[in-house]
Structure formats: structure tokens, C-alpha cells
Design an enzyme around this catalytic site. Sequence first.
Site, mmCIF file in Angstrom:
data_model
loop_
_atom_site.group_PDB
_atom_site.id
_atom_site.type_symbol
_atom_site.label_atom_id
_atom_site.label_comp_id
_atom_site.label_asym_id
_atom_site.label_seq_id
_atom_site.Cartn_x
_atom_site.Cartn_y
_atom_site.Cartn_z
ATOM 1 N N LYS A 197 0.838 -1.195 0.000
ATOM 2 C CA LYS A 197 0.000 0.000 0.000
ATOM 3 C C LYS A 197 0.876 1.250 0.000
ATOM 4 O O LYS A 197 1.900 1.300 0.673
ATOM 5 C CB LYS A 197 -0.879 0.010 1.255
ATOM 6 N N PRO B 184 9.222 -5.226 4.051
ATOM 7 C CA PRO B 184 9.761 -4.921 5.380
ATOM 8 C C PRO B 184 8.637 -4.715 6.393
ATOM 9 O O PRO B 184 7.543 -4.255 6.061
ATOM 10 C CB PRO B 184 10.542 -3.616 5.159
ATOM 11 N N ASP C 174 -6.158 0.432 8.325
ATOM 12 C CA ASP C 174 -5.784 0.282 6.913
ATOM 13 C C ASP C 174 -6.354 -0.989 6.282
ATOM 14 O O ASP C 174 -6.274 -1.158 5.056
ATOM 15 C CB ASP C 174 -4.261 0.241 6.761
#
Length: 268
Positions: A11, A95, A135
Site C-alpha cells: 500500500k 519490510p 488500513d
Amino acid sequence: MMKYSEPAPAKLNLALHVRGKLPDGRHSLETIFAFCIDGDRLEAEKADELNLSISGPFAEGLSTTDNLVLDAAKALKQAAGVDAGASLYLTKKLPVASGIGGGSADAAAALRLLTGLWGIDPRHAVDVAPAIGSDVPACLLSLSAKGTEAGDKLELVQDPSISGTPALLVNPLVPLSTGAVFAAWDGIDRGPLGDWRRGRNDLEAAALTLAPDIGHVLDWLGTQPGAGFIRMSGSGATCFALFDSEAERDAAAATCPSNWWHLATFLR
């Protein structure tokens, strides 16, 4: 046994305006979400119980018992009233704690995947997503959208200039706590979000105080030919550039410092 597979796209926040606080204490946001064609990947197959295994370049240190993927699976199972399990396999390519929605995207992938695996109504996934993370609703959609309230009230963005844009994501491999970045935000409302191209990321200054290496990444991206739009995503530390051409993006990727993580991709 048949194994189902689902992408968990990275995203990006093309703009992120922090407007204050909501009555429930969460931050009031206006943001434009965009998604990449690349990211993590989640696979699943039917099983008696829920279990998770994790592999990939960023698997180290991640819990297979305390994880948003399992939180999503348990919430969906309860909401749908199903008595089923699944063996889940997460390939962690992004990550951790990097501002590109890795954990939220993984949870959203679990919701999509298990909706199919368990044969349940997709509305259950939509219903449980906001409680897993702000999110997660956007990641469940994985399409360009404007997020308001805590970022979880969504409206699709019809902008043909987004899809197919070459993008380069760069992270200095400094993990950042979202909570710490929001706590360091100066509390100033700098105004509403209009066109994302003229927007901003209101968390950038706070993130820079906690991880000065972000400034080095932004400066480096700014020197790359064809990088027409540069910004930090989310609460950092990943930054990105949108390029005029795939060739210019690839040329920049080839010279990215070896001690930074990078991903050459396209926007969906």
C-alpha cells in the site's frame, strides 16, 4: 490437497493529511491510497485448526501465534459462524513496520482467501476489517481510494493516471512504530486534501525526527531522472517515487544503495 493463494499488495499513501482527533481518540485522516502489483503472498489449505507459518526475506522475528493474519482469520470465523480451520502460509517479502501496509495487507489477504476457502458471504470480511486495523478496509479493497475518518471510510478514486505508473519503493531498513510517529506529530491541522499531487504527508516531519535516514532516501530519490513525484508512505520509513517511464525507474533501482531495501513495481 488444493492450496488457495492470494496476493497482499503493498500500500502507498499518495497523500496523508492528519486533521486532528476523532471522538474515539483515533486520528482523523484524509488520505489517498494506491496499491502496487507486488507485495507479500498468502496461501491456505483446509485444516481442522487455524495455524500460520511464515517464510521469506522478512520472516525473521515475526510471531506465528500473535499475528494480524490470525486475528483476521479468527474474526472472520466468528462473524460467519463457521466451524472450520486453515493452514496459512505467509511469504513475507515486504519490510515490517515500514508504512506500506504489510501487516494490514496480509490480514486483508486472509479475509479474501478464507472467504473463498470457507465458502462464506464476502460481506463478513467487510464487516470485520475495520476492527482489525484502520488500513485493513483499504487493503481489502486493494484499489485506489480516498480514506477519511481514521482512513477506514472509503470512496473509490477514479484517476486513470494512477494505474500502470512505474514506482520505486525504497526503505532504509529502519523500522518505525506507527504509534510513535503519530505521538511525535505536532498536532497542527494544515488543511484538507484536494488533488493528491498537491497534497502532503503530515507524518513526514515526525518520522524524520525518529529516523533521519528517511531524509537521505527522499534526497536520493529526488536526484533520479524521471522521478516526477516523491513522498514518504504512511508513517514511514518507506519512501517512493513515481516515474515517467519504466526504463527510468529501472535505472534508478539499479543504483539504489545496497544497504537499503527497494522494490521496482507498478501501481495497480
